[in-house]
Design an enzyme around this catalytic site. Structure first.
Site: not given
Ligand code: CTP
Length: 402
Positions: A209-211, A277
């Site tokens: 995943g990402n932030h 994102a």
């Protein structure tokens, strides 16, 4: 919703002044920024403390703010600050001063300085309202573009029954709301927004995943809905929630799921704002069972995810408007324009990581818009929700030039 709108409420000496407390509360509930200017007579009917508490701003009453320092209340600034000035209630006395321009109090001086639309909600006894001087004054003000909210009929403070009651606060607040969304070019437009991160499964319990917090997609969705658009928000996992109940929220996890959801509706949309994102890669195979640790290292093969924005650009019809985001760390403008061309965008919002207070983990952001004909529009560092307003305003400006 009136978020970002500055409403100046004038309160004058009429028994209906008690309603101004409810009125200010309604405006605050609609998210407006509210300031109040009162006449001294109004203070006999309702306390400035009440209105200052409800509006969350000091109340302006006299020309001189502070006798000791001589600091004065700048009525010109106050008049220019407002997006709309509404005098509710408007007494017969104030009505006459609005026509004559007799600026013997701060409220009238502010009115004379205001450049915004001015509304009045008269409140008086039935015979005062019927009087030829009142009718004359109302006619003159209407002729000059002042919007008069007619009083309603019913029992009056005098005990008499007739026309003269100030319109109810909720009704006036709704009229103001309609007035502001009424001129948006987004009314009735179907807008698809992508937001949040995507989670690419490694096994049933792990993912890549990402932030991304998903806040941008949510703020954009609410801003569009506020302006009367029909909004579909396709978002990855997020703790942020939309305020507007009319927004359709489609929850997805992976990039592939996001693409499927976009494919289903893009053809029927007028505008796409792709702020998600999206993970560029996903594990080639997501294990069906939880991967057990072993003594050896683990290698996960990643395959490329579909570029959803690119797909939307390739399938864009002439009357569709497409917005993409980019985060560049070097040759920002040059790389940004390459993306703009490749993804067939109408607007690219370029995020900078170089500026203090911009990028991940801040409530502020600094963006640059890239547009057709190599047009570049740079913005100051500002609150993230203000950045969203800038983006939606830019879309509206472009739509108005079509
Ligand atoms: N986007 C998308 N689908 C992807 C990847 C990105 O829809 N698989 C969209 C994002 O929502 C965003 C824009 O494309 O609007 C970002 O473009 P991208 O080419 O991924 O740029 P960056 O992430 O800024 O940078 P890089 O090229 O380095 O990945």
């Amino acid at each position: 919703m009136l978020s970002g709108k500055k409403i100046l409420v004038g309160v004058t000496g009429s028994i209906a002044a008690y309603k101004s407390a409810y009125f200010v509360r309604e405006l605050i509930k609609l998210d407006a920024e509210v300031k109040v200017v009162m006449t001294e007579a109004a203070c006999e009917f309702i306390s400035p403390l009440t209105l200052s508490t409800l509006s969350k701003n000091p109340v302006a009453i006299e020309f001189i703010k502070d006798e000791e320092t001589g600091e004065w209340q700048n009525h010109v600034d106050l008049g220019l600050w407002a997006d709309l000035f509404i005098i509710a209630p408007t007494s017969a006395n104030t009505l006459s001063k609005l026509v004559s321009g007799n600026a013997d109090n701060l409220l009238i001086a502010t009115y004379l300085s205001a450049k915004c639309p001015v509304w009045i909600a008269p409140a008086m006894d039935l015979d005062m309202f019927k009087h030829f001087s009142t009718r004359d004054n109302l006619e003159k003000l209407t002729h000059e573009g002042v919007n008069v909210i007619e009083p309603t009929s019913g029992e009056l403070a005098s005990g008499l029954d007739g026309k003269g009651r100030m319109e109810e606060p909720e009704v006036i607040a709704d009229l103001i709301n309609d007035f502001f969304i009424g001129d948006s070019l987004l009314i009735g437009k179907h807008i698809v927004i992508t937001g949040g991160p995507t989670y690419e499964a490694i096994d049933p319990v792990r993912f890549i995943g990402n932030h991304s917090s998903g806040k941008t997609g949510v703020l954009l969705a609410d801003e569009c809905a506020k302006r009367g658009a029909k909004v579909t928000l396709i978002t990855g996992p997020t703790n942020s929630q939309v305020i507007d109940k009319n927004i359709e929220v489609v929850q997805i996890k992976s990039a592939v799921e996001m693409k499927t959801a976009v494919e289903e509706i893009w053809n029927n949309c007028d505008i796409g704002i792709f702020s998600a994102a999206v993970a560029d890669y996903r594990p080639k195979l997501a294990a069906e069972e939880k991967i057990k640790k072993s003594d050896k290292n683990l290698t996960i093969e990643l395959v490329k995810n579909p570029d959803i924005l690119l797909w939307a650009g390739e399938h864009k019809k002439a009357d569709q408007y497409l917005v993409g985001f980019a985060l560049e760390t070097e040759n920002e403008i040059e790389n940004g324009f390459k993306k703009f061309e490749k993804k067939k965008l109408n607007l690219l919002v370029l995020n900078s990581l170089k500026d203090k207070g911009a990028g991940f983990g801040h409530d502020t952001n600094k963006v640059t818009f890239l547009k057709e004909d190599n047009k570049i529009v740079e913005f100051e560092l500002k609150d993230k929700s203000a950045v969203m307003v800038d983006i939606i305003n830019e879309i509206e400006v472009d739509l108005s030039q079509e």
